[in-house]
Design a protein around this motif. Structure first.
Motif, PDB file in Angstrom:
ATOM      1  N   PHE A 110     -10.460 -13.920   2.083  1.00  0.00           N
ATOM      2  CA  PHE A 110     -11.615 -13.901   1.198  1.00  0.00           C
ATOM      3  C   PHE A 110     -11.280 -13.420  -0.212  1.00  0.00           C
ATOM      4  CE2 PHE A 110     -14.396 -15.158   4.380  1.00  0.00           C
ATOM      5  CZ  PHE A 110     -14.173 -14.439   5.537  1.00  0.00           C
ATOM      6  N   GLN A 111     -10.151 -12.821  -0.406  1.00  0.00           N
ATOM      7  CA  GLN A 111      -9.782 -12.328  -1.726  1.00  0.00           C
ATOM      8  C   GLN A 111      -8.265 -12.354  -1.863  1.00  0.00           C
ATOM      9  OE1 GLN A 111     -11.660  -8.503  -1.304  1.00  0.00           O
ATOM     10  NE2 GLN A 111      -9.779  -7.516  -0.669  1.00  0.00           N
ATOM     11  N   ASN A 112      -7.800 -12.180  -3.055  1.00  0.00           N
ATOM     12  CA  ASN A 112      -6.364 -12.223  -3.297  1.00  0.00           C
ATOM     13  C   ASN A 112      -5.656 -11.068  -2.617  1.00  0.00           C
ATOM     14  OD1 ASN A 112      -6.531 -14.528  -4.890  1.00  0.00           O
ATOM     15  ND2 ASN A 112      -6.978 -13.337  -6.734  1.00  0.00           N
ATOM     16  N   TYR A 113      -4.450 -11.335  -2.158  1.00  0.00           N
ATOM     17  CA  TYR A 113      -3.636 -10.325  -1.495  1.00  0.00           C
ATOM     18  C   TYR A 113      -3.180  -9.283  -2.508  1.00  0.00           C
ATOM     19  CZ  TYR A 113       0.446  -8.393   0.936  1.00  0.00           C
ATOM     20  OH  TYR A 113       1.373  -7.569   1.489  1.00  0.00           O
ATOM     21  N   LYS A 114      -3.560  -8.035  -2.283  1.00  0.00           N
ATOM     22  CA  LYS A 114      -3.224  -6.952  -3.191  1.00  0.00           C
ATOM     23  C   LYS A 114      -2.504  -5.836  -2.435  1.00  0.00           C
ATOM     24  CE  LYS A 114      -7.279  -7.943  -6.053  1.00  0.00           C
ATOM     25  NZ  LYS A 114      -8.539  -7.400  -6.610  1.00  0.00           N
ATOM     26  N   ASN A 115      -2.167  -4.772  -3.174  1.00  0.00           N
ATOM     27  CA  ASN A 115      -1.557  -3.590  -2.568  1.00  0.00           C
ATOM     28  C   ASN A 115      -0.293  -3.922  -1.786  1.00  0.00           C
ATOM     29  OD1 ASN A 115      -3.679  -1.875  -3.497  1.00  0.00           O
ATOM     30  ND2 ASN A 115      -4.944  -2.625  -1.826  1.00  0.00           N
ATOM     31  N   LYS A 116       0.569  -4.742  -2.383  1.00  0.00           N
ATOM     32  CA  LYS A 116       1.792  -5.147  -1.687  1.00  0.00           C
ATOM     33  C   LYS A 116       2.667  -3.953  -1.338  1.00  0.00           C
ATOM     34  CE  LYS A 116       2.149  -9.837  -3.526  1.00  0.00           C
ATOM     35  NZ  LYS A 116       2.997 -10.801  -4.263  1.00  0.00           N
ATOM     36  N   ARG A 117       2.722  -2.962  -2.216  1.00  0.00           N
ATOM     37  CA  ARG A 117       3.566  -1.802  -1.958  1.00  0.00           C
ATOM     38  C   ARG A 117       3.107  -1.057  -0.708  1.00  0.00           C
ATOM     39  NH1 ARG A 117       4.605   1.984  -6.994  1.00  0.00           N
ATOM     40  NH2 ARG A 117       5.471  -0.024  -7.669  1.00  0.00           N
ATOM     41  N   ILE A 118       1.782  -0.874  -0.573  1.00  0.00           N
ATOM     42  CA  ILE A 118       1.250  -0.181   0.600  1.00  0.00           C
ATOM     43  C   ILE A 118       1.534  -0.995   1.859  1.00  0.00           C
ATOM     44  CG2 ILE A 118      -0.830   0.717   1.710  1.00  0.00           C
ATOM     45  CD1 ILE A 118      -1.998   1.167  -1.063  1.00  0.00           C
ATOM     46  N   PHE A 119       1.407  -2.320   1.746  1.00  0.00           N
ATOM     47  CA  PHE A 119       1.700  -3.174   2.908  1.00  0.00           C
ATOM     48  C   PHE A 119       3.140  -3.003   3.367  1.00  0.00           C
ATOM     49  CE2 PHE A 119       3.856  -7.158   4.078  1.00  0.00           C
ATOM     50  CZ  PHE A 119       3.367  -7.273   5.372  1.00  0.00           C
ATOM     51  N   TRP A 120       4.095  -3.047   2.439  1.00  0.00           N
ATOM     52  CA  TRP A 120       5.499  -2.946   2.817  1.00  0.00           C
ATOM     53  C   TRP A 120       5.826  -1.567   3.391  1.00  0.00           C
ATOM     54  CZ3 TRP A 120       8.019  -6.978   3.943  1.00  0.00           C
ATOM     55  CH2 TRP A 120       7.810  -8.181   3.253  1.00  0.00           C
ATOM     56  N   VAL A 121       5.190  -0.535   2.882  1.00  0.00           N
ATOM     57  CA  VAL A 121       5.378   0.808   3.461  1.00  0.00           C
ATOM     58  C   VAL A 121       4.842   0.831   4.888  1.00  0.00           C
ATOM     59  CG1 VAL A 121       4.665   3.225   3.326  1.00  0.00           C
ATOM     60  CG2 VAL A 121       5.375   2.024   1.256  1.00  0.00           C
ATOM     61  N   SER A 122       3.661   0.235   5.098  1.00  0.00           N
ATOM     62  CA  SER A 122       3.066   0.184   6.443  1.00  0.00           C
ATOM     63  C   SER A 122       3.938  -0.608   7.402  1.00  0.00           C
ATOM     64  CB  SER A 122       1.668  -0.453   6.374  1.00  0.00           C
ATOM     65  OG  SER A 122       0.823   0.259   5.521  1.00  0.00           O
ATOM     66  N   ALA A 123       4.477  -1.740   6.919  1.00  0.00           N
ATOM     67  CA  ALA A 123       5.356  -2.563   7.759  1.00  0.00           C
ATOM     68  C   ALA A 123       6.626  -1.807   8.123  1.00  0.00           C
ATOM     69  CB  ALA A 123       5.700  -3.855   7.019  1.00  0.00           C
ATOM     70  N   LEU A 124       7.182  -1.090   7.144  1.00  0.00           N
ATOM     71  CA  LEU A 124       8.399  -0.310   7.401  1.00  0.00           C
ATOM     72  C   LEU A 124       8.141   0.788   8.414  1.00  0.00           C
ATOM     73  CD1 LEU A 124      11.359   0.309   6.730  1.00  0.00           C
ATOM     74  CD2 LEU A 124      10.535   1.745   4.834  1.00  0.00           C
ATOM     75  N   LEU A 125       7.011   1.484   8.296  1.00  0.00           N
ATOM     76  CA  LEU A 125       6.667   2.543   9.252  1.00  0.00           C
ATOM     77  C   LEU A 125       6.488   1.976  10.661  1.00  0.00           C
ATOM     78  CD1 LEU A 125       4.143   4.672   7.150  1.00  0.00           C
ATOM     79  CD2 LEU A 125       6.487   5.286   7.795  1.00  0.00           C
ATOM     80  N   THR A 126       5.903   0.782  10.739  1.00  0.00           N
ATOM     81  CA  THR A 126       5.742   0.123  12.047  1.00  0.00           C
ATOM     82  C   THR A 126       7.097  -0.157  12.684  1.00  0.00           C
ATOM     83  OG1 THR A 126       3.673  -0.919  11.354  1.00  0.00           O
ATOM     84  CG2 THR A 126       4.814  -1.910  13.229  1.00  0.00           C
ATOM     85  N   LEU A 127       8.019  -0.695  11.910  1.00  0.00           N
ATOM     86  CA  LEU A 127       9.346  -1.023  12.424  1.00  0.00           C
ATOM     87  C   LEU A 127      10.126   0.239  12.805  1.00  0.00           C
ATOM     88  CD1 LEU A 127      10.361  -3.888   9.977  1.00  0.00           C
ATOM     89  CD2 LEU A 127       9.612  -4.098  12.358  1.00  0.00           C
ATOM     90  N   ILE A 128       9.967   1.297  12.019  1.00  0.00           N
ATOM     91  CA  ILE A 128      10.643   2.560  12.344  1.00  0.00           C
ATOM     92  C   ILE A 128      10.112   3.111  13.662  1.00  0.00           C
ATOM     93  CG2 ILE A 128      10.878   4.990  11.661  1.00  0.00           C
ATOM     94  CD1 ILE A 128      10.965   4.031   8.753  1.00  0.00           C
ATOM     95  N   TYR A 129       8.793   3.070  13.823  1.00  0.00           N
ATOM     96  CA  TYR A 129       8.195   3.566  15.072  1.00  0.00           C
ATOM     97  C   TYR A 129       8.701   2.777  16.279  1.00  0.00           C
ATOM     98  CZ  TYR A 129       4.836   4.281  18.789  1.00  0.00           C
ATOM     99  OH  TYR A 129       4.274   4.542  20.011  1.00  0.00           O
TER     100      TYR A 129
END
Length: 228
Positions: A110-129
């Protein structure tokens, strides 16, 4: 959506929540002779909820995730009878997560993809876990190393795709989906730790409580995102 269908959906949702709470209470009080008979009905109620909902573009993908989750639930009821049941149950849930990945990926943005930095941090934390969890389980997995590793990759991908979707779906409903995906990871983590590492008290209670609400939040979030 007309008022009759909306009210019917609320009733089905209420039945699911009530049924889920009943299952959780029976697990808490150790009524393990009853809960196996109730388990197959948990996801069936959500399938009924989705069936009652209006048609939307990703509805079949949501059905696929729920159907293979239901098959996995039924197969895992027999996991104590042999490892083959656990493997096929794992495979069924792996397919369910593939459906969820496609569902989240194809869900209308519904809207443009934003907050790419937060997304990549979240993805990294998921992979670390997930990598830390695998490291803990690895020595005791035996012949299940490959299927468990494959499952871990798929479920972590499911969570990462849900997080990505959150930034473009709209905050409230998207957050429900992310929370559901996180609870799914938590449920599978409890199951894996209890089975392969350190069995703990009330394991089934924690596994099923997180699972029941995981499925509910994913379904409610996706239906809300597709409400016309």
């Amino acid at each position: 959506m007309n008022k009759f269908i909306a009210m019917k959906n609320k009733i089905i949702s209420g039945i699911y929540v009530g049924f889920g709470i009943l299952y959780i209470l029976l697990s808490y009080f150790g009524k393990t002779e009853i809960t196996p008979f109730l388990k197959p009905f948990i996801v069936l109620i959500l399938i009924l909820l989705v069936a009652n909902f209006e048609v939307f573009r990703t509805k079949k993908l949501l059905f696929g995730g729920l159907i293979f989750s239901w098959v996995g639930d039924v197969i895992l009821l027999f996991s104590s009878k042999g490892e083959i049941y656990f493997i096929f149950g794992l495979l069924s849930f792996l397919i369910a997560h593939l459906f969820y990945i496609l569902l989240f990926w194809k869900q209308t943005h519904f809207q443009n993809y934003k907050n790419k930095r937060i997304f990549w941090v979240s993805a990294l934390l998921t992979l670390i876990y997930l990598s830390e969890l695998l490291s803990m389980l690895w020595p005791s997995l035996g012949g299940l190393k490959v299927p468990v590793f494959a499952y871990s990759v798929i479920i972590s991908t499911m969570l990462i795709v849900a997080i990505k979707g959150y930034y473009s779906w709209g905050k409230t409903h998207g957050l429900w989906v992310v929370f559901g995906a996180m609870l799914f990871v938590a449920s599978d983590s409890f199951l894996a730790i209890n089975k392969f590492s350190t069995p703990f008290e009330n394991a089934n209670l924690w596994i099923m409580t997180t699972y029941i609400f995981a499925q509910f939040f994913i379904v409610k979030g996706i239906l809300a995102l597709n409400k016309k």
